[in-house]
Design a protein around this motif. Structure first.
Motif, PDB file in Angstrom:
ATOM      1  N   SER A   1       2.271   9.425 -10.670  1.00 50.82           N
ATOM      2  CA  SER A   1       1.687   9.054  -9.369  1.00 50.82           C
ATOM      3  C   SER A   1       0.178   9.269  -9.388  1.00 50.82           C
ATOM      4  O   SER A   1      -0.357   9.892 -10.316  1.00 50.82           O
ATOM      5  CB  SER A   1       2.271   9.933  -8.250  1.00 50.82           C
ATOM      6  OG  SER A   1       1.943  11.291  -8.477  1.00 50.82           O
ATOM      7  N   THR A   2      -0.467   8.809  -8.340  1.00 49.04           N
ATOM      8  CA  THR A   2      -1.885   9.138  -8.134  1.00 49.04           C
ATOM      9  C   THR A   2      -2.040  10.646  -7.978  1.00 49.04           C
ATOM     10  O   THR A   2      -2.935  11.267  -8.574  1.00 49.04           O
ATOM     11  CB  THR A   2      -2.414   8.424  -6.873  1.00 49.04           C
ATOM     12  OG1 THR A   2      -2.459   7.021  -7.127  1.00 49.04           O
ATOM     13  CG2 THR A   2      -3.806   8.906  -6.496  1.00 49.04           C
ATOM     14  N   THR A   3      -1.159  11.242  -7.176  1.00 47.73           N
ATOM     15  CA  THR A   3      -1.234  12.686  -6.923  1.00 47.73           C
ATOM     16  C   THR A   3      -1.150  13.467  -8.233  1.00 47.73           C
ATOM     17  O   THR A   3      -1.870  14.449  -8.430  1.00 47.73           O
ATOM     18  CB  THR A   3      -0.098  13.105  -5.973  1.00 47.73           C
ATOM     19  OG1 THR A   3      -0.109  12.231  -4.842  1.00 47.73           O
ATOM     20  CG2 THR A   3      -0.255  14.531  -5.500  1.00 47.73           C
TER      21      THR A   3
ATOM     22  N   TRP B   1      -7.460   4.326   2.241  1.00 47.01           N
ATOM     23  CA  TRP B   1      -6.114   3.933   2.687  1.00 47.01           C
ATOM     24  C   TRP B   1      -6.076   3.731   4.193  1.00 47.01           C
ATOM     25  O   TRP B   1      -5.152   3.123   4.723  1.00 47.01           O
ATOM     26  CB  TRP B   1      -5.078   4.993   2.268  1.00 47.01           C
ATOM     27  CG  TRP B   1      -5.109   6.280   3.060  1.00 47.01           C
ATOM     28  CD1 TRP B   1      -6.127   7.171   3.129  1.00 47.01           C
ATOM     29  CD2 TRP B   1      -4.055   6.804   3.872  1.00 47.01           C
ATOM     30  NE1 TRP B   1      -5.792   8.231   3.933  1.00 47.01           N
ATOM     31  CE2 TRP B   1      -4.519   8.032   4.396  1.00 47.01           C
ATOM     32  CE3 TRP B   1      -2.776   6.381   4.197  1.00 47.01           C
ATOM     33  CZ2 TRP B   1      -3.742   8.825   5.241  1.00 47.01           C
ATOM     34  CZ3 TRP B   1      -1.995   7.177   5.042  1.00 47.01           C
ATOM     35  CH2 TRP B   1      -2.479   8.379   5.559  1.00 47.01           C
TER      36      TRP B   1
ATOM     37  N   GLY C   1      -2.310  12.972  -0.719  1.00 47.22           N
ATOM     38  CA  GLY C   1      -2.152  13.001  -2.180  1.00 47.22           C
ATOM     39  C   GLY C   1      -3.402  13.507  -2.884  1.00 47.22           C
ATOM     40  O   GLY C   1      -3.334  14.009  -4.010  1.00 47.22           O
TER      41      GLY C   1
ATOM     42  N   GLN D   1       3.531   2.454  -8.409  1.00 44.50           N
ATOM     43  CA  GLN D   1       4.564   1.895  -7.514  1.00 44.50           C
ATOM     44  C   GLN D   1       4.003   1.018  -6.396  1.00 44.50           C
ATOM     45  O   GLN D   1       4.772   0.448  -5.637  1.00 44.50           O
ATOM     46  CB  GLN D   1       5.392   3.050  -6.908  1.00 44.50           C
ATOM     47  CG  GLN D   1       4.740   3.807  -5.745  1.00 44.50           C
ATOM     48  CD  GLN D   1       3.725   4.849  -6.191  1.00 44.50           C
ATOM     49  OE1 GLN D   1       3.245   4.832  -7.313  1.00 44.50           O
ATOM     50  NE2 GLN D   1       3.357   5.747  -5.287  1.00 44.50           N
ATOM     51  N   LYS D   2       2.676   0.969  -6.275  1.00 49.86           N
ATOM     52  CA  LYS D   2       2.087   0.223  -5.153  1.00 49.86           C
ATOM     53  C   LYS D   2       1.698  -1.175  -5.622  1.00 49.86           C
ATOM     54  O   LYS D   2       2.519  -2.073  -5.699  1.00 49.86           O
ATOM     55  CB  LYS D   2       0.888   0.977  -4.595  1.00 49.86           C
ATOM     56  CG  LYS D   2       1.254   2.372  -4.046  1.00 49.86           C
ATOM     57  CD  LYS D   2       0.030   3.078  -3.533  1.00 49.86           C
ATOM     58  CE  LYS D   2       0.309   4.524  -3.147  1.00 49.86           C
ATOM     59  NZ  LYS D   2       1.167   4.664  -1.985  1.00 49.86           N
TER      60      LYS D   2
ATOM     61  N   HIS E   1      -6.239  10.698   1.658  1.00 51.93           N
ATOM     62  CA  HIS E   1      -4.774  10.784   1.776  1.00 51.93           C
ATOM     63  C   HIS E   1      -4.328  12.197   1.374  1.00 51.93           C
ATOM     64  O   HIS E   1      -4.992  12.837   0.541  1.00 51.93           O
ATOM     65  CB  HIS E   1      -4.182   9.739   0.827  1.00 51.93           C
ATOM     66  CG  HIS E   1      -2.713   9.570   0.924  1.00 51.93           C
ATOM     67  ND1 HIS E   1      -1.816  10.371   0.229  1.00 51.93           N
ATOM     68  CD2 HIS E   1      -1.957   8.693   1.632  1.00 51.93           C
ATOM     69  CE1 HIS E   1      -0.581   9.972   0.498  1.00 51.93           C
ATOM     70  NE2 HIS E   1      -0.637   8.960   1.346  1.00 51.93           N
TER      71      HIS E   1
ATOM     72  N   GLY F   1       0.828  -1.203   0.000  1.00 49.65           N
ATOM     73  CA  GLY F   1       0.000   0.000   0.000  1.00 49.65           C
ATOM     74  C   GLY F   1       0.864   1.256   0.000  1.00 49.65           C
ATOM     75  O   GLY F   1       0.399   2.340  -0.364  1.00 49.65           O
TER      76      GLY F   1
ATOM     77  N   ASP G   1      -9.629   8.380  -6.406  1.00 51.25           N
ATOM     78  CA  ASP G   1      -8.227   8.151  -6.074  1.00 51.25           C
ATOM     79  C   ASP G   1      -8.089   6.635  -5.962  1.00 51.25           C
ATOM     80  O   ASP G   1      -8.633   6.011  -5.054  1.00 51.25           O
ATOM     81  CB  ASP G   1      -7.946   8.863  -4.743  1.00 51.25           C
ATOM     82  CG  ASP G   1      -6.616   8.467  -4.113  1.00 51.25           C
ATOM     83  OD1 ASP G   1      -6.089   7.373  -4.430  1.00 51.25           O
ATOM     84  OD2 ASP G   1      -6.118   9.233  -3.274  1.00 51.25           O
TER      85      ASP G   1
ATOM     86  N   SER H   1     -11.465   8.354  -2.388  1.00 46.53           N
ATOM     87  CA  SER H   1     -10.755   7.111  -2.685  1.00 46.53           C
ATOM     88  C   SER H   1     -11.713   6.052  -3.183  1.00 46.53           C
ATOM     89  O   SER H   1     -12.858   5.993  -2.737  1.00 46.53           O
ATOM     90  CB  SER H   1     -10.124   6.553  -1.413  1.00 46.53           C
ATOM     91  OG  SER H   1      -9.212   7.453  -0.922  1.00 46.53           O
TER      92      SER H   1
ATOM     93  N   ALA I   1      -5.289   4.834  -5.662  1.00 48.23           N
ATOM     94  CA  ALA I   1      -3.963   4.393  -5.186  1.00 48.23           C
ATOM     95  C   ALA I   1      -4.020   3.010  -4.544  1.00 48.23           C
ATOM     96  O   ALA I   1      -3.110   2.206  -4.711  1.00 48.23           O
ATOM     97  CB  ALA I   1      -3.400   5.415  -4.200  1.00 48.23           C
ATOM     98  N   GLN I   2      -5.104   2.731  -3.800  1.00 46.33           N
ATOM     99  CA  GLN I   2      -5.202   1.432  -3.112  1.00 46.33           C
ATOM    100  C   GLN I   2      -6.148   0.477  -3.851  1.00 46.33           C
ATOM    101  O   GLN I   2      -6.605  -0.510  -3.270  1.00 46.33           O
ATOM    102  CB  GLN I   2      -5.685   1.637  -1.666  1.00 46.33           C
ATOM    103  CG  GLN I   2      -4.797   2.536  -0.837  1.00 46.33           C
ATOM    104  CD  GLN I   2      -3.360   2.021  -0.714  1.00 46.33           C
ATOM    105  OE1 GLN I   2      -3.075   0.836  -0.918  1.00 46.33           O
ATOM    106  NE2 GLN I   2      -2.435   2.906  -0.372  1.00 46.33           N
TER     107      GLN I   2
HETATM  108  C1  LIG Z   1      -5.317   6.664  -0.973  1.00 48.91           C
HETATM  109  C2  LIG Z   1      -4.001   7.233  -1.428  1.00 48.91           C
HETATM  110  N1  LIG Z   1      -4.005   8.280  -2.251  1.00 48.91           N
HETATM  111  C3  LIG Z   1      -2.880   8.808  -2.721  1.00 48.91           C
HETATM  112  C4  LIG Z   1      -1.652   8.311  -2.355  1.00 48.91           C
HETATM  113  C5  LIG Z   1      -0.438   8.939  -2.926  1.00 48.91           C
HETATM  114  O1  LIG Z   1       0.046   8.142  -3.965  1.00 48.91           O
HETATM  115  P1  LIG Z   1       1.129   8.695  -4.975  1.00 48.91           P
HETATM  116  O2  LIG Z   1       2.417   8.753  -4.223  1.00 48.91           O
HETATM  117  O3  LIG Z   1       1.148   7.707  -6.091  1.00 48.91           O
HETATM  118  O4  LIG Z   1       0.681  10.033  -5.402  1.00 48.91           O
HETATM  119  C6  LIG Z   1      -1.575   7.223  -1.490  1.00 48.91           C
HETATM  120  C7  LIG Z   1      -0.268   6.693  -1.104  1.00 48.91           C
HETATM  121  O5  LIG Z   1      -0.026   6.146  -0.099  1.00 48.91           O
HETATM  122  C8  LIG Z   1      -2.785   6.661  -1.007  1.00 48.91           C
HETATM  123  O6  LIG Z   1      -2.789   5.625  -0.177  1.00 48.91           O
END
Ligand SMILES: Cc1ncc(COP(=O)(O)O)c(C=O)c1O
Length: 363
Positions: free
Chosen positions: A83-85, A154, A112, A200-201, A110, A22, A175, A150, A177-178
């Motif tokens: 990245s997600t961000t 997360w 992000g 990367q996750k 998050h 994660g 989002d 999300s 990411a997870q």
């Molecule tokens: C729910 C969530 N959103 C965004 C991020 C940020 O991800 P990234 O570094 O790919 O932008 C994370 C990273 O831990 C996350 O868990």
């Protein structure tokens, strides 16, 4: 797929119980080999000439197609980001947000997602409203311009009720990411407008990798926030500013060969194992872990059929407990401000690793 054969793809698992995808997924050996080969090629052949240029762009487009396959969409709907961000920033910067419009988000987001939202509030005058994750769809109102939340929390591993959210008719930025690589995803079925993902996750790619899905009918409504060579239909006529076909116009920067060689090789390892197997194995192991922890009297946060398990450690400081586990070869993380330890369970993990973790958490 034989779990032991799949585990053998990840060298880190020889030494550590890696339960933190994660944050950053385990690197497959084949991805490390691909990076080495790419570096050798760049060193040997130089980084110049038409062949080099075409192969670098080609690699980026292969990665785009790889992400599209996991997303369940066409490559034209995918931007390659870092990245997600990055994906969240692309959407929020590209939308014509107006003062007083509301963006609805949840209390389990998050930084992000929250940092780009905070900037939109400060610079564009939008109104930001945070509501409980499970209440998002009920809270959509007449001034809600966008829901941004999300897909998988997360914090808890709960899964958003996407059908209820799209049912409101308000544009939805997820989002992921997870989610992407962790749970089955089909962006067409989800019906969201934008889907921002980390590479990367759960996709086991390098840091600085990711993608953004943009629904076809939304693409023309987005400004290109960071125009570049790649954004243009004809880079020979940059001042015409005619956008490139598809979501590639939103790509971030010149494609990095080393990054894309890793991302592509990692996607190949996972898709060769079979996404259905990868998702099912991870979800089953995660559910088993949650069950074992609960049986031992630990409080596990309510979760969905995801790959995250968050648990309150017994009378111990979560950050210290994470350090204690790391000393014993088990990698997890704590969630700051929430007194939680979060365990990320992938298809690469074994039941034995989970049993060791449970033993240590309850000793
Ligand atoms: C729910 C969530 N959103 C965004 C991020 C940020 O991800 P990234 O570094 O790919 O932008 C994370 C990273 O831990 C996350 O868990």
């Amino acid at each position: 797929m034989d779990p032991a054969t799949f585990r053998a793809e990840f060298p880190v698992l020889d030494r550590l119980a890696y339960l933190n995808a994660g944050t950053t997924g385990p690197a497959p050996q084949r991805a490390l080999d691909a990076v080495r080969e790419r570096l050798e090629l760049e060193g040997r052949e130089g980084r110049s000439g038409q062949a080099y240029f075409s192969s670098t762009i080609g690699l980026a487009n292969s990665v785009r197609a790889g992400y599209a396959a996991v997303l369940g969409c066409d490559p034209e709907q995918v931007a390659v980001t870092g990245s997600t961000t990055d994906g969240v920033n692309t959407v929020l910067s590209g939308l014509d947000l107006r003062p007083g419009e509301e963006i609805l988000t949840s209390d389990e987001e998050h930084p992000g997602l929250l940092a780009p939202l905070a900037r939109a509030r400060r610079n564009r005058g939008v109104h930001l409203r945070e509501v409980p994750f499970a209440e998002l769809a009920n809270e959509v109102g007449s001034s809600t311009r966008l829901v941004a939340c999300s897909h998988v929390s997360w914090v808890s591993g709960q899964i958003a009720d996407v059908a209820a959210l799209t049912g409101t008719g308000v544009p939805l930025l997820l989002d992921a990411a997870q989610a992407l690589g962790a749970i089955p995803v089909d962006v067409g079925e989800l019906g969201c407008d934008y889907y921002a993902c980390s590479g990367q996750k759960w996709l086991c790619g390098p840091e600085g990798s990711g993608c953004l899905f943009v629904r076809r009918d939304r693409l023309e409504q987005l400004e290109i926030p960071w125009p570049s060579f790649a954004s243009l239909a004809d880079p020979g006529r940059p001042l015409d500013f005619e956008p490139a076909e598809g979501a590639a116009r939103l790509d971030h920067g010149f494609p990095a060969g080393v990054r894309n060689a890793w991302a592509l090789a990692a996607l190949e390892v996972l898709s060769a194992a079979g996404w259905e197997w990868v998702h099912e194995q991870a979800a089953t192991l995660a559910a088993r872990l949650a069950e074992m922890l609960a049986e031992r009297g630990l409080e596990v946060l309510p979760r969905g059929r995801s790959t995250l398990v968050s648990v309150l450690p017994h009378h111990r400081d979560p950050a210290e407990e994470v350090g204690r586990l790391a000393e014993r070869g088990i990698l997890v993380r704590h969630i700051p401000g929430r007194d939680l330890i979060r365990v990320s369970v992938g298809a690469w993990n074994s039941e034995g690793e989970l049993e060791r973790l449970v033993e240590l958490l309850t000793d």
